[in-house]
Design a protein around this motif. Structure first.
Motif, PDB file in Angstrom:
ATOM      1  N   SER A 153       0.840  -1.206   0.000  1.00 20.43           N
ATOM      2  CA  SER A 153       0.000   0.000   0.000  1.00 20.43           C
ATOM      3  C   SER A 153       0.871   1.251   0.000  1.00 20.43           C
ATOM      4  N   ILE A 154       1.871   1.270   0.859  1.00 23.75           N
ATOM      5  CA  ILE A 154       2.742   2.444   0.982  1.00 23.75           C
ATOM      6  C   ILE A 154       3.459   2.712  -0.341  1.00 23.75           C
ATOM      7  N   ARG A 155       3.904   1.647  -0.986  1.00 27.70           N
ATOM      8  CA  ARG A 155       4.599   1.836  -2.274  1.00 27.70           C
ATOM      9  C   ARG A 155       3.664   2.471  -3.308  1.00 27.70           C
ATOM     10  N   MET A 156       2.396   2.098  -3.276  1.00 29.48           N
ATOM     11  CA  MET A 156       1.446   2.716  -4.212  1.00 29.48           C
ATOM     12  C   MET A 156       1.193   4.183  -3.846  1.00 29.48           C
ATOM     13  N   LEU A 157       1.103   4.470  -2.545  1.00 28.37           N
ATOM     14  CA  LEU A 157       0.877   5.862  -2.109  1.00 28.37           C
ATOM     15  C   LEU A 157       1.983   6.775  -2.616  1.00 28.37           C
ATOM     16  N   LEU A 158       3.196   6.237  -2.659  1.00 30.76           N
ATOM     17  CA  LEU A 158       4.365   7.051  -3.024  1.00 30.76           C
ATOM     18  C   LEU A 158       4.699   6.976  -4.509  1.00 30.76           C
ATOM     19  N   GLY A 159       3.876   6.260  -5.270  1.00 36.60           N
ATOM     20  CA  GLY A 159       4.153   6.133  -6.702  1.00 36.60           C
ATOM     21  C   GLY A 159       5.319   5.206  -7.016  1.00 36.60           C
ATOM     22  N   LEU A 160       5.677   4.346  -6.050  1.00 31.91           N
ATOM     23  CA  LEU A 160       6.765   3.384  -6.281  1.00 31.91           C
ATOM     24  C   LEU A 160       6.232   2.103  -6.905  1.00 31.91           C
ATOM     25  N   ALA A 161       4.917   1.907  -6.823  1.00 25.76           N
ATOM     26  CA  ALA A 161       4.271   0.758  -7.460  1.00 25.76           C
ATOM     27  C   ALA A 161       2.956   1.254  -8.046  1.00 25.76           C
ATOM     28  N   THR A 162       2.544   0.612  -9.128  1.00 25.40           N
ATOM     29  CA  THR A 162       1.301   1.020  -9.792  1.00 25.40           C
ATOM     30  C   THR A 162       0.130   0.244  -9.211  1.00 25.40           C
ATOM     31  N   ALA A 163      -0.952   0.939  -8.933  1.00 26.69           N
ATOM     32  CA  ALA A 163      -2.151   0.266  -8.433  1.00 26.69           C
ATOM     33  C   ALA A 163      -2.799  -0.530  -9.558  1.00 26.69           C
ATOM     34  N   SER A 164      -3.384  -1.676  -9.217  1.00 19.51           N
ATOM     35  CA  SER A 164      -4.151  -2.430 -10.216  1.00 19.51           C
ATOM     36  C   SER A 164      -5.457  -1.717 -10.487  1.00 19.51           C
ATOM     37  N   SER A 165      -6.043  -1.135  -9.421  1.00 19.02           N
ATOM     38  CA  SER A 165      -7.222  -0.281  -9.585  1.00 19.02           C
ATOM     39  C   SER A 165      -7.379   0.577  -8.343  1.00 19.02           C
ATOM     40  N   GLY A 166      -8.272   1.557  -8.427  1.00 14.76           N
ATOM     41  CA  GLY A 166      -8.515   2.440  -7.292  1.00 14.76           C
ATOM     42  C   GLY A 166      -7.840   3.784  -7.472  1.00 14.76           C
ATOM     43  N   ASP A 167      -8.103   4.683  -6.509  1.00 14.33           N
ATOM     44  CA  ASP A 167      -7.614   6.059  -6.609  1.00 14.33           C
ATOM     45  C   ASP A 167      -6.904   6.485  -5.341  1.00 14.33           C
ATOM     46  N   ILE A 168      -5.962   7.408  -5.543  1.00 17.93           N
ATOM     47  CA  ILE A 168      -5.152   7.894  -4.424  1.00 17.93           C
ATOM     48  C   ILE A 168      -5.061   9.411  -4.517  1.00 17.93           C
ATOM     49  N   ALA A 169      -5.242  10.083  -3.384  1.00 18.98           N
ATOM     50  CA  ALA A 169      -4.890  11.499  -3.298  1.00 18.98           C
ATOM     51  C   ALA A 169      -3.943  11.674  -2.115  1.00 18.98           C
ATOM     52  N   VAL A 170      -2.831  12.360  -2.363  1.00 22.02           N
ATOM     53  CA  VAL A 170      -1.872  12.654  -1.300  1.00 22.02           C
ATOM     54  C   VAL A 170      -1.731  14.165  -1.215  1.00 22.02           C
ATOM     55  N   LEU A 171      -1.918  14.720  -0.020  1.00 23.66           N
ATOM     56  CA  LEU A 171      -1.887  16.168   0.208  1.00 23.66           C
ATOM     57  C   LEU A 171      -2.816  16.888  -0.785  1.00 23.66           C
ATOM     58  N   GLY A 172      -3.974  16.281  -0.995  1.00 25.27           N
ATOM     59  CA  GLY A 172      -4.996  16.905  -1.824  1.00 25.27           C
ATOM     60  C   GLY A 172      -4.754  16.803  -3.321  1.00 25.27           C
ATOM     61  N   GLN A 173      -3.724  16.065  -3.728  1.00 25.69           N
ATOM     62  CA  GLN A 173      -3.406  15.948  -5.155  1.00 25.69           C
ATOM     63  C   GLN A 173      -3.486  14.487  -5.590  1.00 25.69           C
ATOM     64  N   GLU A 174      -3.973  14.303  -6.789  1.00 24.14           N
ATOM     65  CA  GLU A 174      -4.126  12.950  -7.285  1.00 24.14           C
ATOM     66  C   GLU A 174      -2.762  12.306  -7.556  1.00 24.14           C
ATOM     67  N   MET A 175      -2.644  11.057  -7.131  1.00 22.16           N
ATOM     68  CA  MET A 175      -1.414  10.305  -7.374  1.00 22.16           C
ATOM     69  C   MET A 175      -1.740   9.091  -8.239  1.00 22.16           C
ATOM     70  N   PRO A 176      -0.833   8.660  -9.100  1.00 20.03           N
ATOM     71  CA  PRO A 176       0.512   9.213  -9.317  1.00 20.03           C
ATOM     72  C   PRO A 176       0.552  10.386 -10.298  1.00 20.03           C
ATOM     73  N   GLY A 177      -0.610  10.867 -10.772  1.00 17.63           N
ATOM     74  CA  GLY A 177      -0.627  11.945 -11.764  1.00 17.63           C
ATOM     75  C   GLY A 177       0.185  13.172 -11.344  1.00 17.63           C
ATOM     76  N   ARG A 178       0.074  13.570 -10.067  1.00 17.30           N
ATOM     77  CA  ARG A 178       0.725  14.791  -9.604  1.00 17.30           C
ATOM     78  C   ARG A 178       1.996  14.508  -8.815  1.00 17.30           C
TER      79      ARG A 178
END
Ligand SMILES: Nc1ncnc2c1ncn2[C@@H]1O[C@H](COP(=O)(O)OP(=O)(O)OP(=O)(O)O)[C@@H](O)[C@H]1O
Ligand SMILES: [Mg+2]
Length: 319
Positions: free
Chosen positions: A53-78
């Motif tokens: 999970s942590i690796r996906m939060l930090l953009g170190l691994a790609t999620a198979s599905s689902g969405d992430i926002a870190v500090l109000g910004q979409e990840m890994p897009g931002r």
């Protein structure tokens, strides 16, 4: 579904975050909500999906599905906007064994485009001091213990002020003294306003260090909230099985224990307030009042029991 309007109040927000490795689902649709300013414990036994999970939060691994926002910004897009505001320790950065701790940090700091070179030495010095490595600053990392390397990894995450720190099992490999130092470091960072997301398989550690927690079990998020909320869910209850419900209720009330609606015709359940009478005293009072006690139990007495019930396995409660 996306995290359509990422919340500014949340440092980390995920929706349906999933990671599959072949047929195995390592992280199974988790919805994390980490409030800003929290020390958030990410608790779970080995293999429950914390690091993934942590690796996906930090953009170190790609999620198979689902969405992430870190500090109000979409990840890994931002990612490029977000990462400079986040300090991370995940399975330790690669240090050069032939360089000293201080030299390794200077090198990593150079790689950070936002870090000013003029203040580099001062920042390296301060980061080493904060993790208690000043005495070993000039020592080659080859000669560092595992705990010292772990602390150097945390120092690296602290080189510049961060809004969010993500630490994957930061006390792994530390001796009891080092563990205490890291815990107090986490608390002092939080006191300065940094949000800390810290994984651990130690319940006691999370209880000592964190304001909030989420519990992982086999890839699923089975509970999350403030520690008080989680404790309340796990609050001890007294259960009485009796055909004399009204009398039992009165006796319990006399002991400061307020029963809710009967669970079934014969079963009463009441939360045990702090400092309540001992179970044997409660039973004695019921029997003395002529209540026919057909069953009696105290359940869910501790956060630990609650977590064991949630995850189906024990936690190491001491290190
Ligand atoms: N790269 C990978 N390829 C295949 N399976 C993986 C990979 N990384 C992790 N897994 C599997 O995913 C599951 C979750 O692993 P993960 O490392 O996220 O757990 P964890 O909660 O961090 O455990 P620990 O407390 O041991 O660090 C495990 O079953 C693991 O074997
Ligand atoms: Mg892990």
């Amino acid at each position: 579904m996306t995290v359509a309007t990422p919340s500014v109040e949340l440092a980390i927000e995920t929706r349906g975050l999933t990671k599959r490795f072949g047929h195995q689902t390592a992280v199974d649709g988790i919805d994390l909500s980490v409030p800003r300013g929290a020390v958030f414990g990410f608790l779970g036994p080995n293999g429950s999906g914390k690091t993934t999970s942590i690796r996906m939060l930090l953009g170190l691994a790609t999620a198979s599905s689902g969405d992430i926002a870190v500090l109000g910004q979409e990840m890994p897009g931002r990612l490029r906007d977000v990462l400079p505001r986040v300090g991370a320790l995940v399975e330790g950065p690669a240090f050069y064994p032939f360089l000293s701790g201080a030299a390794n940090l200077r090198r990593l700091d150079t790689a950070d485009p936002g870090a000013s070179s003029a203040t580099r030495s001062a920042r390296v010095h301060l980061a080493l001091e904060r993790v208690g490595l000043t005495h070993a600053a000039g020592k080659k990392v080859r000669a560092y213990s595992l705990g010292m390397k772990q602390r150097l990894g945390i120092a690296n995450a602290l080189l510049v002020p961060r809004e969010l720190l993500v630490l994957d099992e930061p006390t792994n490999g530390l001796d009891p003294q080092g563990t205490r130092e890291v815990r107090s470091l986490v608390r002092s960072l939080a006191a300065e306003g940094t949000t800390v997301f810290v994984s651990s398989h130690l319940l006691a550690e999370v209880e000592q260090m964190c304001t909030h927690a989420a519990v992982m079990s086999a890839g699923s998020l089975v509970a999350q909230g403030t520690l008080d909320e989680l404790r309340r869910v796990g609050e001890a209850h007294v259960r009485v099985r009796t055909p004399d419900g009204a009398d039992a209720r009165r006796v319990l009330a006399g002991l400061g224990i307020v029963a809710g609606d009967p669970v079934t015709d014969e079963l009463l359940s009441a939360p045990l307030p702090e400092g309540a009478a001992a179970p044997e005293t409660i039973v004695a009072a019921l029997v003395a009042a002529g209540v026919r006690v057909r069953g009696f139990a105290v359940v869910g007495a501790s956060l630990e029991e609650r977590f064991v019930a949630l995850t189906g396995e024990g936690f190491d409660v001491v290190q």
